[in-house]
Each structure stands twice: as C-alpha cells, then as structure tokens.
Design a protein around this motif. Structure first.
Motif, PDB file in Angstrom:
ATOM      1  N   MET A 182      -5.046 -41.387  42.867  1.00  0.00           N
ATOM      2  CA  MET A 182      -4.235 -41.298  41.650  1.00  0.00           C
ATOM      3  C   MET A 182      -5.085 -41.539  40.408  1.00  0.00           C
ATOM      4  SD  MET A 182      -0.628 -42.945  42.747  1.00  0.00           S
ATOM      5  CE  MET A 182       0.287 -42.028  41.544  1.00  0.00           C
ATOM      6  N   LEU A 183      -5.944 -42.535  40.469  1.00  0.00           N
ATOM      7  CA  LEU A 183      -6.761 -42.856  39.301  1.00  0.00           C
ATOM      8  C   LEU A 183      -7.773 -41.747  39.017  1.00  0.00           C
ATOM      9  CD1 LEU A 183      -7.298 -46.668  39.818  1.00  0.00           C
ATOM     10  CD2 LEU A 183      -6.000 -45.559  38.010  1.00  0.00           C
ATOM     11  N   LEU A 184      -8.348 -41.231  40.096  1.00  0.00           N
ATOM     12  CA  LEU A 184      -9.307 -40.136  39.893  1.00  0.00           C
ATOM     13  C   LEU A 184      -8.606 -38.932  39.284  1.00  0.00           C
ATOM     14  CD1 LEU A 184     -11.618 -40.108  43.024  1.00  0.00           C
ATOM     15  CD2 LEU A 184     -12.244 -40.509  40.657  1.00  0.00           C
ATOM     16  N   ARG A 185      -7.410 -38.706  39.798  1.00  0.00           N
ATOM     17  CA  ARG A 185      -6.648 -37.586  39.269  1.00  0.00           C
ATOM     18  C   ARG A 185      -6.378 -37.808  37.778  1.00  0.00           C
ATOM     19  NH1 ARG A 185      -0.953 -35.794  41.579  1.00  0.00           N
ATOM     20  NH2 ARG A 185      -0.748 -33.940  40.322  1.00  0.00           N
ATOM     21  N   GLN A 186      -6.105 -39.032  37.489  1.00  0.00           N
ATOM     22  CA  GLN A 186      -5.827 -39.409  36.109  1.00  0.00           C
ATOM     23  C   GLN A 186      -7.078 -39.231  35.250  1.00  0.00           C
ATOM     24  OE1 GLN A 186      -2.799 -40.554  35.491  1.00  0.00           O
ATOM     25  NE2 GLN A 186      -3.027 -41.059  33.341  1.00  0.00           N
ATOM     26  N   PHE A 187      -8.198 -39.792  35.752  1.00  0.00           N
ATOM     27  CA  PHE A 187      -9.438 -39.755  34.974  1.00  0.00           C
ATOM     28  C   PHE A 187      -9.981 -38.336  34.846  1.00  0.00           C
ATOM     29  CE2 PHE A 187     -10.169 -44.311  36.544  1.00  0.00           C
ATOM     30  CZ  PHE A 187      -9.466 -44.821  35.467  1.00  0.00           C
ATOM     31  N   LEU A 188      -9.815 -37.549  35.899  1.00  0.00           N
ATOM     32  CA  LEU A 188     -10.432 -36.220  35.900  1.00  0.00           C
ATOM     33  C   LEU A 188      -9.501 -35.131  35.367  1.00  0.00           C
ATOM     34  CD1 LEU A 188     -12.351 -36.342  39.298  1.00  0.00           C
ATOM     35  CD2 LEU A 188     -13.247 -36.701  37.008  1.00  0.00           C
ATOM     36  N   LYS A 189      -8.358 -35.548  34.896  1.00  0.00           N
ATOM     37  CA  LYS A 189      -7.412 -34.570  34.354  1.00  0.00           C
ATOM     38  C   LYS A 189      -8.022 -33.773  33.191  1.00  0.00           C
ATOM     39  CE  LYS A 189      -2.768 -34.207  32.490  1.00  0.00           C
ATOM     40  NZ  LYS A 189      -1.683 -34.960  31.881  1.00  0.00           N
ATOM     41  N   PRO A 190      -8.718 -34.411  32.215  1.00  0.00           N
ATOM     42  CA  PRO A 190      -9.352 -33.646  31.129  1.00  0.00           C
ATOM     43  C   PRO A 190     -10.363 -32.649  31.653  1.00  0.00           C
ATOM     44  CG  PRO A 190      -9.346 -35.990  30.633  1.00  0.00           C
ATOM     45  CD  PRO A 190      -8.917 -35.851  32.037  1.00  0.00           C
ATOM     46  N   LEU A 191     -11.074 -33.057  32.715  1.00  0.00           N
ATOM     47  CA  LEU A 191     -12.054 -32.145  33.302  1.00  0.00           C
ATOM     48  C   LEU A 191     -11.348 -30.898  33.829  1.00  0.00           C
ATOM     49  CD1 LEU A 191     -15.075 -31.957  33.923  1.00  0.00           C
ATOM     50  CD2 LEU A 191     -14.584 -32.891  36.175  1.00  0.00           C
ATOM     51  N   SER A 192     -10.203 -31.164  34.440  1.00  0.00           N
ATOM     52  CA  SER A 192      -9.412 -30.062  34.949  1.00  0.00           C
ATOM     53  C   SER A 192      -8.962 -29.154  33.812  1.00  0.00           C
ATOM     54  CB  SER A 192      -8.219 -30.650  35.693  1.00  0.00           C
ATOM     55  OG  SER A 192      -7.296 -29.659  35.989  1.00  0.00           O
ATOM     56  N   GLN A 193      -8.580 -29.776  32.698  1.00  0.00           N
ATOM     57  CA  GLN A 193      -8.141 -28.997  31.533  1.00  0.00           C
ATOM     58  C   GLN A 193      -9.295 -28.148  31.013  1.00  0.00           C
ATOM     59  OE1 GLN A 193      -6.782 -32.248  29.095  1.00  0.00           O
ATOM     60  NE2 GLN A 193      -4.647 -31.688  29.392  1.00  0.00           N
ATOM     61  N   ILE A 194     -10.459 -28.790  30.943  1.00  0.00           N
ATOM     62  CA  ILE A 194     -11.634 -28.070  30.424  1.00  0.00           C
ATOM     63  C   ILE A 194     -11.970 -26.907  31.341  1.00  0.00           C
ATOM     64  CG2 ILE A 194     -14.128 -28.275  29.977  1.00  0.00           C
ATOM     65  CD1 ILE A 194     -13.493 -31.218  29.137  1.00  0.00           C
ATOM     66  N   SER A 195     -11.904 -27.200  32.653  1.00  0.00           N
ATOM     67  CA  SER A 195     -12.226 -26.163  33.626  1.00  0.00           C
ATOM     68  C   SER A 195     -11.263 -24.983  33.515  1.00  0.00           C
ATOM     69  CB  SER A 195     -12.161 -26.782  35.024  1.00  0.00           C
ATOM     70  OG  SER A 195     -12.315 -25.799  35.990  1.00  0.00           O
ATOM     71  N   SER A 196      -9.965 -25.302  33.393  1.00  0.00           N
ATOM     72  CA  SER A 196      -8.965 -24.237  33.252  1.00  0.00           C
ATOM     73  C   SER A 196      -9.201 -23.442  31.980  1.00  0.00           C
ATOM     74  CB  SER A 196      -7.562 -24.844  33.199  1.00  0.00           C
ATOM     75  OG  SER A 196      -7.318 -25.559  34.359  1.00  0.00           O
ATOM     76  N   ALA A 197      -9.518 -24.165  30.909  1.00  0.00           N
ATOM     77  CA  ALA A 197      -9.759 -23.497  29.628  1.00  0.00           C
ATOM     78  C   ALA A 197     -10.945 -22.553  29.739  1.00  0.00           C
ATOM     79  CB  ALA A 197     -10.002 -24.541  28.544  1.00  0.00           C
ATOM     80  N   MET A 198     -11.956 -22.988  30.486  1.00  0.00           N
ATOM     81  CA  MET A 198     -13.159 -22.146  30.648  1.00  0.00           C
ATOM     82  C   MET A 198     -12.817 -20.876  31.415  1.00  0.00           C
ATOM     83  SD  MET A 198     -16.270 -24.736  31.348  1.00  0.00           S
ATOM     84  CE  MET A 198     -17.360 -25.160  30.015  1.00  0.00           C
ATOM     85  N   LEU A 199     -11.986 -21.078  32.486  1.00  0.00           N
ATOM     86  CA  LEU A 199     -11.601 -19.916  33.282  1.00  0.00           C
ATOM     87  C   LEU A 199     -10.806 -18.932  32.422  1.00  0.00           C
ATOM     88  CD1 LEU A 199     -10.612 -21.663  36.620  1.00  0.00           C
ATOM     89  CD2 LEU A 199     -12.523 -20.106  36.273  1.00  0.00           C
ATOM     90  N   LEU A 200      -9.907 -19.459  31.636  1.00  0.00           N
ATOM     91  CA  LEU A 200      -9.114 -18.607  30.743  1.00  0.00           C
ATOM     92  C   LEU A 200     -10.016 -17.915  29.731  1.00  0.00           C
ATOM     93  CD1 LEU A 200      -5.997 -20.846  30.046  1.00  0.00           C
ATOM     94  CD2 LEU A 200      -6.018 -18.665  31.244  1.00  0.00           C
ATOM     95  N   PHE A 201     -10.965 -18.671  29.217  1.00  0.00           N
ATOM     96  CA  PHE A 201     -11.881 -18.127  28.222  1.00  0.00           C
ATOM     97  C   PHE A 201     -12.705 -16.995  28.817  1.00  0.00           C
ATOM     98  CE2 PHE A 201     -15.611 -18.133  25.431  1.00  0.00           C
ATOM     99  CZ  PHE A 201     -14.982 -18.102  24.196  1.00  0.00           C
ATOM    100  N   ALA A 202     -13.085 -17.240  30.125  1.00  0.00           N
ATOM    101  CA  ALA A 202     -13.862 -16.196  30.809  1.00  0.00           C
ATOM    102  C   ALA A 202     -13.026 -14.934  30.965  1.00  0.00           C
ATOM    103  CB  ALA A 202     -14.312 -16.695  32.174  1.00  0.00           C
TER     104      ALA A 202
END
Lengths: 590, 436
Positions: free
Chosen positions: A302-322
């Motif tokens: 749960m905590l990792l999911r919490q902490f890595l949520k921005p990373l997930s957002q960034i990753s999704s944004a990159m995929l969308l950008f691509a």
C-alpha cells in the motif's frame, strides 16, 4: 512498468522483513525456551528438595519410632525371655500397635526373637515368618539398622513395602541382640508424595541405589535406567543439598539421594515435555511471524503504491505524450517526483515548441525545393539562344550587346552552379559575378554609378555564400544611386578580423530616413515587402541557415548620405559544411 | 483516499496484533489457572482397607468430571479403628472421609469430631435413609453425622458337595432345616464325627465367634453397664466345644492363611457377606459349589459401613460430593456393584428392581447371591444395638476367643474370666453384674 518497480521493491522489502522477522522470532523463541528450560529445572529441583525433606522426615520418624519400641519396657520385658504365653504375645503386639497407630505410613510391625516371628497383623500366623526367607530380608547382612529392598506381602501383592530393620541390642551382652524389630513402610506413601510434588504428567523415579532397582516410577523407564546409571557413577553428587543434574535425550533429569538412606529420587523432564511447555510460545511466535509478514507485505504494497503513484502518473503521461497527446502533470508531493513532474512539463513544452518549429522549417524547405524544381529548366536552350545573340551581335559588330550577353551567360551559369548543389564560392568568383552584373547594369545606367572593389588578394580565396554580394550591389544601384540625379559610387570593402571575414557594401546614394530604415530592418525578418526586402531577407535567411548565430548582418543608412550593409561571417578557406538535415534539399541538383 | 485505505488497513493490522496478543495472554492465563487448578487440585484422603474404593473413585471422576485426586491410604481393617482413635486423641490430621464399621461405629459416632450432615449445605436428613440405619448414622444427640453405605447382612456359605457327602444335604432348604440353631449344627456334626467322618465346619473360630456375637437384638453394654454378660460364657462354651471337637480350625480371622484355607475344600462352611469378595477367598472354587443360606440362629448384621466427614477436613465439600455419589446416586450404586468388592448399597435397598438385586459371584455357581442377600438375609437379620464400647468389647471378645485356640488348656469359664478381666482393664468404668 511502474508495477514492476513496485513489485521489485515490495518483494525486496518483504524478503528482508521476512528474514529479519524470522530471525527475530527465532532468537526470541530460543531465548524464551532457554528461560523456560531454566525455570522448569529450578521447579524440578525445588520439588525434589521438598520430596527429600518429606522423605527424610519419614525416615527419621521411622528410626525414632523403632528406637522407642525397642526401648519400651513391655518389649524389653517380652524379649528378655523366650517362652511366651498367648496373653504375653498379645500384650507385646498391642504395645507395638499402640505406637505405630500414630503413623499411617507404617503398615505394621514384626518382632523377631530367635525363631519366633510375631507379626502385628496376625501374630500367631506363620505367614510372615515365611517371608523372612526372601531376598529382601536375607540380604540385609550384619547391619544394625537398615532399610530393606522393596518387597510385597499380604492380600494385595501389588502393595509394596520397604522394611526398616532394627536389631535390638542386649543390654547385658553388648555383642548380642535381643531380637529384631521390623517396621513395614508402605511405599504408596512415598508415591503419594512424589505425585503431589511433581506435575500431573511429570516423570519421576524412586530408586534403591544399592541394587539400582527402580521402586516407583512414572514414565517409560528408559530415562529411569539412565538416571540409575548416573546415580551409580556420581554417587556423592546427589547427596548434598543440591540436586545432581544431567542432560539426557534433549531433556534432563535431576536427582537427589537423601543422606543416610540407600534411596534416591529423581525427576525427568523430557524434550517432549519441554516442548509442551514451550508450545504456547511456539504458537505465539508462529502467529506473530505470520501476522507480521502479512502486515508488512500489505503495508509495503500500500505504501509503495502510495509513494510510486506520481511515478505512475509520469509514466502514463509519457505514454500519452508518445502517442501525441500532451498531458499536463500536476504532482504535488514536495519531493523528487514533483521536480520530475515539473521537468516533464517543461520538457514536453520544449519538445512541442521544437516540433512546431521543425514543422515550419519543413514547410519552408519544401517550398524552396518546390521553387527550385520549378526553376530547373534545362539551361542549354537558353545558352544556345544567348550564344546565337552573341554570334549575331558579333556579326553586326555590336560589341556592347556581345559584352552584355556574355555577362548575362556568366551570371546564369553561376546561378546554375547554385542549383547543382554549390552553396558557396571563393570570394573572387563571387566578385566576378558582381562585375558581370555591373557590366550589364552599366548599359542601363550609363555613367550613373561606379563600382569600387577593395579586396585584398589574400582574401580572394576565402569562401563566402553564393549570391550574397550581387543582391547587395543591386540594391545599392537600384535603391540608392538610381533615384539620384548625379552619379554615385558603390564600394565593396573586405577585411579579415581574427577568425571573421568582414564585408561591407556601401553606396553614396540617397540613403534612408529613420522610418524607412526601421521598416527595412523589420522586413529582414518578414516575408512581406518588396523586391528589396525579399533580397535582404533571403541573404539573412541563408546566413542564418549556414552559420546559425555566428554571423552579423547589419544595415546602416542616413538620409542623403548613402547606405551601408555589413556582413561578418566566419573566415573559411574551405567550402562551408552543409547542415545534414538540409542535405536532401540539394539532392538531384547536379 | 489512498491514505485513508492505508490508515484503515493499519488500524485493522494493529487490531489483529492486539487480538493475537490478547488471545495468547488469555491462553496463558487459562493455562496458569489450569496449572494452579491442577496444583491446587483437591486431594481427598481416605483411609480404607479395600482397594475397590479406587475403582469407585475413578468411576466417580469419569461420571462427574470433578478435578479431585484420591489419596488412598491402605489401613488394615484390624487396625482401622485404633488408627483413627489415635489420630483423634492426639489431634493428628484425619482423613477427609472416614468409614465406620458396625463393630466400632458406636465408639466414634458420639465424638464431636464429625461434620453435621443434616440439612444445610448437605441437604440430608435422617428420614432420607431406611429406619434401620438410624443408630448408625446419628450421634447420641440425634445429629446426622454419617450416611449409610453398604448393605450389611451376613449369612452362611457352605460347600454343597461336602455337605452332601457328610450330611447328605441335597438343597439349601434342607441345610437350613437341618441347622436351624448352633446346637443343631453342633449335634449333627458331633454325630457325624462319631460316625468316623473326617471334616471340619469352619477354619476360623473367630468367624464363628463373630456370628454368635452379632446374632442378637439385645445390647451388650448400655451406658456403662454390661447387659447379660453370661451370654459370652455361653459363646465361649459353644466355641470351645466346636474347637475341641475339631469342627473349627485355628486360623486367625482375616489372616492370609484364613484366605488361603478356602482354596481347597478342607472347610465346609464360612460366614459370608458381600464385602468378603475383596479377599477373593470364595472365588477360588473350581466346583462352584458354595451355597448361601441363613446361618444357624439367623442372619445378622456384619460389616456394615457408614461414611463420615471430619469437621476439621478442609475438603468437606469435595468429600461430601464423593460420598453422595458413592452412597446416594444411581451411578454410584452401579459403580459399587461393579467394583471388585461388589457392594449393594442402602440407597437402593427399599426401591430397587430385580436387575439391581441380581448378583452372581464367582464360586457360588449359578446362585443369585444378590437377590437372596436382599430378599432373605437383609430382611431377617439380627441387628445388635451399638454402644460406645463396641470396639473394646469386640477386641477383648476376640482375644478371649483366640485364647481358646492358643491356650487350649483353658476352660470356657477361665476364658470368660480372662474376658471379663480384660474388659475391665479396657473399660475401667464398666459395670458388670456378678458372675453366675
């Protein structure tokens, strides 16, 4: 991808915690087990001490009572002669009974006088006399006071007794004896004590150390036999106030031999029993470990999911950008992820801007290419025609036409060289083009202008972009000098300054007022405007194309005093290297 | 939202941890309580001479699930009363349950050492028990201090084959007709002896003495006065005659030899009651020909026991619970009957069915000993009234009887003289009417 990182980190942490938890639990369990072991040992030693005290109290009591009976007047009188009538026997027996009635652990007594045996239970019966032929009695030897081996008698042959035998001395004859007194002690009494002081399922052993016979036991006997062996090898150790201890089969036994008796008692605590004691501990640590592992895995996830949520957002944004869809990130974690998000936004903006510019450049290039393709008319027809004009002019003796057409051919050939991929030329070639142009213009504006070129010989090999001098000279003639009534001068000056080549094209024409000058400067970056503006802009664009920001292109003018254009470019004696991204612009131009 | 989830999860985990901890703490507490219960487990101390009580106690634990342990102290029946008396006289610890037998019960019932079992927490009344038990369960002041245990009649067991061989007896009825009194038995036996037949009736003179001693409804001692002491002279005469005629052996009562004697058929008769099963004397009979009948002179009370709880016992409640089970419950009645010393109890005496009465004992062939015991011996038995000097009287009487054996030169009158002397010595305040 972010899931993978989460899993990796989660698995790593979980393994570490798992190992640490197990190690911690194992350590704590071992510590608790050791404590339990020590505590149980102390309990066993205490119980054994209690048993020894009670046993010794009984032994001492039996000894005391036996001496009391022996010293009794009735018994002394009874033993002083041998012929006893019925009533004398019953009197002696009654005397003994009255004394032993006070002790429930003494089952009964026996008086032996010579061959006569008087058993208090049934004094005139031969039964006990027959028992005296058994080993327990015959083995006692010459001892004056001794405890027998265990033996049985009576109805319930499973009832066992230890007999205390006291030889009653003859007061008249120190070496002789009046008889013997036997006190039969019920072993059940010792069993009761042992069962009272030991745990419900505790193993105990009561041993005759002389023969190694186990008298009482609760247990399978194997530990008892080991205990008996230990008692025989370490006889003195258990006789003190402390119990003898020995590890055995992952458990242990403690034993003591009460002083002054041939008996010993021991308690065996098996590995199974110790494990039984430690069972709650084991269950606790197992439950604790399982609960901890589950909790750690769950919380880590749960905590990792919490902490890595921005990373997930960034990753999704990159995929969308691509995929070409721009996303604006809004990460407000106050840590590196926020910086990363801001950088992403900045990078996306930058890339978008770059792409927009590239698209613009591409459009420009395509237009140029299109224009060039449109201009790619095979020049031979034009040259033949112009050569025919030269031939006719020469036949007619018109030297001016011949000269003008030759200059025109020269200019056209130079232009064709540009189409065939050459983007620069040595300065002397460019000057030839300027001279040819001026020859042509001199026929139009006869005596109107004068071209002065001050080009040091050493600079003539320097490479400059094609067709940048001719448009400047053309502007000077058309816009500077032609509108004047009197003739003017167009001057081309060149010099090398460090690594740069400075070229100045100046005219003594009408010049420009400030407003016109500003408009001219503005037009260099604008596609709108007249021919003049287009020429200037074209030069500027080509210079920028070739030298990016490493060039100077400036315009100076003053109303009535003429105009000067200053170009400052890198000095090179080799052709300029064409930018790779524009190489295709010239393909097929040869 | 995610933080909320995490917080809730964390809370659940913390609660789980607390749950696990509490569970183990509770388990430990239970274990400690159990250990304390085990270590503080009540231990009932019972003095008794019959190991059958262990069987009954085990069954009690099984039936009731009580956490009590039995500390059975084997005290010989011959020493029981004296041991108890000594403990009381020097204020030693008494057992939690005392069993008083009829031959010494009178000495103890009057002592103020017993718990009053009437009403109160015990909920028992004298009227709960058969009226014949009254004197054995109450103190002289009328307090209920004991509860009756086993049925206590005694009859005569004879060997059928031997009786047929010597006396030509074909049936129990014929035997009872032939020996309605001691005189009849002695006469018939003397006649057969005179005809040269070798046989012995009893192995133990003390047994015959006990039969005669108990075959009376008249008390021997009332307060401090002996009632008709000449009855003892009569007993000694009968006994001396029997012994001297070779009709009775010299074995001591309840001795090891006494038990061994019944393994062969040297002796034709024996007094018999249910409690004798503990000695296994009669079961060693391959012929299975022991027959139970009314003895000469009639059946009598012998060996009946009552249960008392010393007032000083710290385990009165546990003691009462076991006594109640053993003497006043259906389960206890069954346990008593099925134990080695198969006892029928007073609780079932007045309202039992045929199944309960039915009792076949090894050595007695097919005879339903239990039914005969209940329907015949119990109904017509003599019951000797108690006195405070029963123990002394019994001991002195048997010492005198044994003197007939061990001092054969003594006449019945001399024995009677010794008897009276010993009695006076044992009971200094006893008033004895002049000898005839």
């Amino acid at each position: 991808m972010h899931r993978s990182i989460q899993k990796k980190i989660g698995a790593g942490i979980a393994i570490i915690i798992l190992v640490m938890t197990h190690l911690g639990a194992l350590f704590a369990y071992t510590y608790a087990y050791t404590n339990q072991y020590r505590q149980q040992k102390e309990l066993d030693e205490t119980a054994l001490g209690q048993y020894v005290n009670e046993f010794q109290t009984v032994v001492q009591d039996v000894q005391k009572i036996s001496h009391n009976i022996a010293a009794s007047k009735v018994i002394q009188e009874f033993l002083s002669h041998e012929d006893h009538g019925y009533f004398q026997v019953t009197q002696a027996v009654q005397e003994i009974k009255n004394i032993i009635y006070l002790r429930v652990y003494i089952d009964n007594a026996v008086i032996i006088q010579g061959d006569n045996v008087y058993w208090t239970y049934s004094p005139f019966e031969e039964y006990f006399k027959d028992r005296l032929t058994e080993d327990w009695y015959t083995e006692i030897g010459d001892s004056n006071e001794v405890f027998s081996h265990p033996h049985s008698y009576g109805y319930a042959r499973d009832n066992r007794f230890i007999t205390y035998i006291l030889k009653i001395p003859d007061p008249k004859n120190p070496d002789g004896e009046l008889g013997q007194l036997l006190l039969n002690i019920n072993i059940q009494y010792f069993k009761d004590i042992l069962e009272r002081i030991t745990n419900e399922n505790g193993e105990y052993y009561f041993v005759d150390t002389r023969s190694g016979q186990i008298i009482l036991q609760r247990g399978d006997g194997e530990a008892g036999r080991a205990m008996v062996e230990d008692m025989s090898t370490r006889k003195e150790e258990g006789k003190g106030n402390r119990a003898a201890f020995r590890s055995y089969d992952n458990g242990y036994f403690v034993w003591r031999a009460p002083a002054g008796t041939p008996f010993a008692a021991g308690i065996y605590t098996s590995k199974q029993k110790l494990n039984e004691f430690a069972k709650p501990l084991r269950h606790f640590f197992t439950a604790y470990t399982i609960a901890t592992v589950i909790a750690v895995i769950l919380l880590t996830y749960m905590l990792l999911r919490q902490f890595l949520k921005p990373l997930s957002q960034i990753s999704s944004a990159m995929l969308l950008f691509a995929e070409g869809r721009k996303t604006k990130l809004d990460v407000r974690t106050g840590d590196e992820f926020q910086v990363l998000g801001a950088q992403f936004n900045s990078m996306a903006d930058s890339i978008e801007s770059s792409v927009t510019r590239r698209i613009h450049d591409e459009k420009v290039n395509k237009k140029l290419k299109f224009d060039m393709l449109m201009s790619k008319i095979h020049p031979h027809f034009l040259y033949n025609t112009l050569n025919s004009v030269i031939y006719l002019a020469r036949r007619e003796g018109n030297r001016d036409i011949e000269k003008m057409v030759q200059s025109l051919i020269l200019i056209l050939q130079d232009g064709m060289a540009a189409y065939s991929g050459r983007i620069d030329d040595p300065l002397e070639v460019e000057l030839e083009m300027v001279f040819a142009y001026c020859v042509i213009q001199s026929y139009r504006y006869r005596d109107k202008f004068q071209l002065i070129c001050d080009a040091p010989e050493c600079l003539k090999k320097a490479y400059i972009p094609k067709n940048i001098l001719q448009p400047l000279v053309e502007n000077a003639i058309y816009h500077g000098i032609a509108p004047m009534d009197e003739p003017g001068v167009v001057e081309i000056l060149m010099e090398r300054e460090h690594g740069s080549l400075r070229i100045c094209v100046a005219d003594s024409g009408i010049g420009m007022d400030e407003e016109t000058l500003a408009a001219a400067k503005q037009s260099m970056g604008d596609t709108k405007g007249g021919v003049h503006s287009i020429g200037m802009k074209s030069i500027w664009e080509r210079l920028e194309y070739l030298y990016q920001d490493q060039f100077v292109f400036e315009l100076y003018s003053e109303k009535g005093k003429g105009t000067s254009v200053l170009i400052c470019i890198p000095y090179m004696e080799q052709p300029v290297q064409m930018p790779a991204e524009n190489a295709d612009l010239y393909e097929g131009g040869t | 939202m995610m933080w909320k989830k995490t917080a809730v999860t964390l809370l659940i985990i913390v609660l789980c941890y607390i749950g696990v901890l509490l569970y183990f703490v509770r388990q430990e507490q239970r274990k400690i309580t159990k250990d304390q219960g085990t270590s503080a487990q009540e231990v009932l101390t019972v003095w008794y001479w019959d190991g059958s009580i262990i069987e009954i106690f085990d069954r009690y634990i099984r039936d009731t699930g009580k956490q009590v342990r039995l500390n059975y102290v084997n005290v010989s029946i011959a020493d029981y009363a004296r041991q108890l008396k000594s403990a009381i006289s020097i204020s030693n610890d008494l057992p939690d349950i005392c069993l008083l037998q009829d031959y010494y019960a009178g000495n103890f019932l009057s002592l103020p050492v017993w718990e009053d079992l009437g009403g109160g927490q015990y909920g028992s009344w004298v009227s709960d028990f058969p009226s014949m038990c009254g004197p054995y369960i109450t103190s002289p002041s009328g307090r209920l201090v004991a509860v009756p245990y086993n049925l206590d009649a005694a009859g005569l067991a004879y060997r059928e084959e031997k009786a047929r061989e010597i006396f030509g007896i074909e049936s129990p009825e014929e035997a009872m007709e032939m020996f309605p009194t001691w005189d009849a038995l002695i006469e018939a036996s003397m006649e057969k002896k005179g005809q040269g037949k070798e046989f012995m009736l009893f192995n133990c003179l003390g047994d015959v003495a006990s039969m005669m001693f108990n075959q009376t409804e008249k008390p021997y001692i009332v307060r401090n006065t002996m009632v008709e002491p000449e009855r003892f002279l009569n007993y000694f005469r009968y006994l001396s005659r029997l012994y001297k005629a070779g009709l009775v052996g010299d074995t001591a009562q309840v001795s090891i030899e006494w038990s061994e004697d019944y393994k062969d058929d040297n002796y034709m008769m024996a007094p018999w009651s249910l409690w004798l099963s503990q000695y296994e004397a009669f079961s060693v009979n391959p012929n299975e020909d022991w027959v139970l009948i009314d003895p000469p002179g009639g059946s009598f009370k012998w060996g009946g026991m009552v249960c008392c709880i010393p007032a000083s016992s710290p385990r009165k409640e546990a003691a009462w619970d076991f006594i109640r089970y053993m003497t006043q419950t259906e389960e206890g009645a069954l346990a008593d009957k099925e134990a080695k010393c198969g006892q029928l109890i007073y609780y079932k005496y007045e309202n039992c069915d045929a199944d309960y009465k039915r009792l076949n004992i090894k050595g007695f062939g097919g005879q339903d000993v239990g039914t005969y015991f209940m329907d015949s011996l119990m109904k017509e038995r003599y019951e000797r009234p108690l006195s405070e000097w029963d123990l002394e009287l019994d001991e002195v009487f048997h010492l005198a009887v044994d003197a007939i054996v061990h001092e054969p030169g003594l006449t019945p009158e001399e024995v009677y003289g010794y008897f009276l002397d010993m009695l006076k010595s044992g009971i200094p305040n006893l008033m004895i009417s002049p000898q005839p």
